[in-house]
Write a protein that holds these residues in place. Structure first.
Motif, PDB file in Angstrom:
ATOM      1  N   LYS A 208       0.899  -0.929   0.204  1.00 26.85           N
ATOM      2  CA  LYS A 208       0.224  -0.006   0.238  1.00 26.85           C
ATOM      3  C   LYS A 208       0.869   1.178   0.089  1.00 26.85           C
ATOM      4  O   LYS A 208       0.010   2.260   0.111  1.00 26.85           O
ATOM      5  N   ARG A 209       1.814   1.225  -0.096  1.00 27.78           N
ATOM      6  CA  ARG A 209       3.613   2.144  -0.232  1.00 27.78           C
ATOM      7  C   ARG A 209       2.537   2.577  -1.334  1.00 27.78           C
ATOM      8  O   ARG A 209       3.272   4.410  -1.997  1.00 27.78           O
ATOM      9  N   ASP A 210       2.446   1.823  -1.902  1.00 26.99           N
ATOM     10  CA  ASP A 210       2.488   2.145  -3.841  1.00 26.99           C
ATOM     11  C   ASP A 210       1.714   0.843  -4.462  1.00 26.99           C
ATOM     12  O   ASP A 210       2.006   0.111  -5.302  1.00 26.99           O
ATOM     13  N   PRO A 211       0.465   1.249  -4.004  1.00 27.10           N
ATOM     14  CA  PRO A 211      -0.639   0.229  -4.910  1.00 27.10           C
ATOM     15  C   PRO A 211      -0.445   0.020  -5.773  1.00 27.10           C
ATOM     16  O   PRO A 211      -0.602  -1.205  -6.666  1.00 27.10           O
ATOM     17  N   GLU A 212      -0.434   1.025  -6.922  1.00 29.51           N
ATOM     18  CA  GLU A 212      -0.699   1.288  -7.905  1.00 29.51           C
ATOM     19  C   GLU A 212       0.681  -0.072  -9.246  1.00 29.51           C
ATOM     20  O   GLU A 212       0.460  -1.116  -9.441  1.00 29.51           O
ATOM     21  N   GLY A 213       1.582   0.527  -8.804  1.00 26.89           N
ATOM     22  CA  GLY A 213       3.758  -0.172  -8.886  1.00 26.89           C
ATOM     23  C   GLY A 213       3.124  -1.482  -8.329  1.00 26.89           C
ATOM     24  O   GLY A 213       4.291  -2.220  -8.434  1.00 26.89           O
ATOM     25  N   ARG A 214       2.892  -1.442  -7.247  1.00 27.81           N
ATOM     26  CA  ARG A 214       3.280  -3.134  -6.203  1.00 27.81           C
ATOM     27  C   ARG A 214       1.816  -3.919  -5.812  1.00 27.81           C
ATOM     28  O   ARG A 214       2.310  -4.904  -5.832  1.00 27.81           O
ATOM     29  N   LYS A 215       0.934  -3.327  -6.169  1.00 32.98           N
ATOM     30  CA  LYS A 215      -0.077  -4.716  -6.483  1.00 32.98           C
ATOM     31  C   LYS A 215       0.331  -5.808  -7.398  1.00 32.98           C
ATOM     32  O   LYS A 215      -0.297  -6.771  -6.719  1.00 32.98           O
ATOM     33  N   LYS A 216       0.640  -5.627  -8.510  1.00 34.75           N
ATOM     34  CA  LYS A 216       1.269  -6.827  -9.167  1.00 34.75           C
ATOM     35  C   LYS A 216       2.006  -7.800  -8.442  1.00 34.75           C
ATOM     36  O   LYS A 216       2.079  -8.923  -9.196  1.00 34.75           O
TER      37      LYS A 216
END
Length: 572
Positions: A208-216
């Motif tokens: 959740k620090r970078d949801p768009e970049g890390r959710k994958k």
């Protein structure tokens, strides 16, 4: 000054302080700029020195000046890759043997010392950094040490991260890790966590620090979280409601697998073994609590004392509400539980728990059976009590306590009736070792598999033992002391599950029946007991690296027969 040897024909004289007196003089000569034959240049700074001194004290220059390198004949040598102030400090060290290490220069000094092969200076810098580990900086220090290939500092940082994982996971450095660095941490068996919930929450904070970049990355990360070890209510109320998990097919599969573990025990054998293996950190530094026990005259105690490893001594802690000797003790979620025991007149079914933050004991639901000389252990989210003595007979019954529900349930009985046996959680099983049934003392060992709900006999110990101590350390199971029916024992055995073999290790210094054994700070602590004549307040520690026992501070308020548990020290 002294003659080294002497005979009728000659005398050999040696001045022992010649070198210690000579180097300060060379340092003064250099300060005056005399006899210098080389200048070291870094950035815009220049430092004059003597080749012979540098070659004698700094391995890098020894190789440069004695192997016909181009620089060996140059008057000026340019040094790359070292901070100028660090080079100055290390050249001064070559003459004085002294260097000041502080928070401002430690990293540049360590880089310079590594470059110049000054290994003792590098190690001193590493020790300085170890003493300043904090959840906020340990991952940065680890990364720095890794770039210098300083394995001891990397290993020390890894141990710190594992011991204080939850504190570290709340800091910015943790949230800035790469995916591979995070996976390397959360996959480890050695993480010290109160429950697997802390690992799950750490992973979710990172994503959740970078949801768009890390959710994958979440499916690959969640695969390293031991979801089956999470309580069913947490899986339902927290994990299943997380939108990032609901929106991922791979994550939902992992969640379903964990649900099946709880709902369909018959499928548990299909799970990858690491997912259901409890994490265990062997080198946690903790407070050792000695609970209940006996006076010199054999009376039961409610007294509790605690050993602080930082100051190295025992001191009184808050007493229990009841007298308890031959009490079962276990630790779960940093709380200390005391089960049953004997109060001087009857066997007890009562249970109380100590909260080290509030420093109070509180009663919880009692066991179904009265039990003294009882063994207890924590596994996953449950506490197990096994066997014991109810005042009439030795018991083979086993109860399981859920702290979340404050509820006891009976689980399948042990194969043997075991009073005064050893009980310990080890590699996902509950082991019950030794003890007696009122007629015979056992060398037998059995273990309970919570996945199948069955007890199975396993390899027996080398010695019959009741009133023994038992603990696990570094993937091995240890038993010590006890009584074999004729002798009070000081022998110690170690079980290796890979080899499926028991072997003797170094015996304790004294005989100890009714001994308590715990692991703390990578060592085993044998506490109290009875030597056949007297109840014991003494404590000794086993170091597996040296296979030796040594005495440490004795208890201050007990004379043997204690129950013991370790509560890890939280990092501020």
């Amino acid at each position: 000054m002294q003659p080294e040897t002497e005979n009728e024909e000659c005398i050999i004289f040696q001045q022992l302080d010649l070198f210690s007196q000579g180097f300060p003089i060379m340092e003064e000569i250099r300060r005056q700029g005399k006899l210098c034959d080389v200048t070291l240049k870094v950035d815009s700074q220049s430092y004059s020195a003597h080749r012979i001194v540098l070659a004698a004290t700094i391995p890098y220059f020894n190789a440069m000046f004695t192997h016909d390198m181009v620089e060996s004949k140059q008057r000026e040598i340019t040094i790359q890759g070292i901070d100028s102030s660090a080079l100055e400090a290390l050249v001064n060290f070559a003459y004085s043997g002294r260097v000041v290490i502080d928070s401002n220069n430690v990293q540049s000094l360590m880089v310079g010392a590594s470059f110049l092969a000054l290994h003792k200076v590098r190690d001193a810098c590493a020790d300085f950094l170890k003493r300043r580990f904090h959840p906020n900086n340990v991952l940065g220090i680890r990364s720095f040490a890794d770039t210098l290939c300083c394995s001891p500092l990397v290993e020390a940082a890894d141990k710190y991260v594992q011991q204080y994982f939850n504190d570290v996971s709340l800091c910015d450095e943790f949230l800035s890790l790469s995916q591979n660095e995070l996976i390397d941490i959360v996959r480890r068996d050695e993480l010290h966590v109160i429950s697997e919930e802390q690992v799950f929450e750490a992973v979710m904070r990172w994503v959740k620090r970078d949801p768009e970049g890390r959710k994958k990355n979440l499916p690959q990360l969640l695969a390293k979280v031991r979801l089956p070890l999470l309580p069913p209510h947490y899986l339902a109320d927290r994990v299943a409601t997380e939108e990032l998990i609901r929106s991922s097919h791979e994550c939902r599969d992992l969640l379903d697998e964990a649900r099946d573990y709880h709902l369909m025990p018959e499928r548990r054998s299909l799970l990858q073994s690491f997912r259901i293996k409890p994490r265990c950190c062997n080198y946690v530094m903790g407070h050792i609590f000695a609970v209940g026990g006996l006076t010199k005259t054999g009376d039961s105690l409610s007294t509790v004392e605690v050993f602080d490893p930082i100051v190295g001594r025992w001191q009184l802690a808050e007493a229990m509400s009841m007298l308890r000797s031959r009490v079962g003790v276990a630790v779960m979620r940093n709380r200390l539980y005391a089960f049953g025991g004997y109060n001087g007149s009857e066997r007890l079914s009562t249970v109380e728990v100590f909260d080290p933050q509030k420093r109070v004991w509180n009663k919880v639901s009692p066991m179904h059976c009265r039990r003294s000389a009882v063994g207890a252990a924590a596994l996953n989210d449950c506490l197990y009590v096994c066997g014991g003595y109810d005042g009439v007979t030795s018991l083979n019954t086993v109860e399981c306590y859920s702290p979340d529900k404050d509820e006891w349930t009976m689980v399948p009985n042990m194969i043997r009736h075991r009073s005064a046996g050893g009980v310990v959680a080890f590699e996902g099983y509950i082991y019950a070792l030794g003890g007696h049934d009122g007629l015979s003392i056992f060398d037998s060992v059995e273990r309970y598999d919570p996945r199948t709900g069955q007890w199975t006999s396993v390899l027996p110990m080398l010695t019959r033992r009741c009133r023994l101590g038992v603990a696990t350390l570094n993937g091995k199971l240890y038993v010590c002391g006890g009584y074999d029916g004729s002798t009070f024992l000081q022998s110690v055995e170690m079980y290796d599950p890979i080899l499926n073999q028991w072997k003797f290790v170094a015996p304790m210094n004294v005989m100890r029946s009714r001994v308590a054994l715990v692991a703390n700070m990578g060592k085993l602590w044998a506490i109290g007991g009875y030597d056949g004549v007297s109840n014991l307040s003494t404590v000794e520690v086993y170091d597996p690296n040296t296979d030796s026992w040594s005495f440490v501070a004795s208890m201050c308020a007990h004379e043997g027969g204690v129950g013991v548990g370790v509560i890890p020290i939280c990092k501020d």
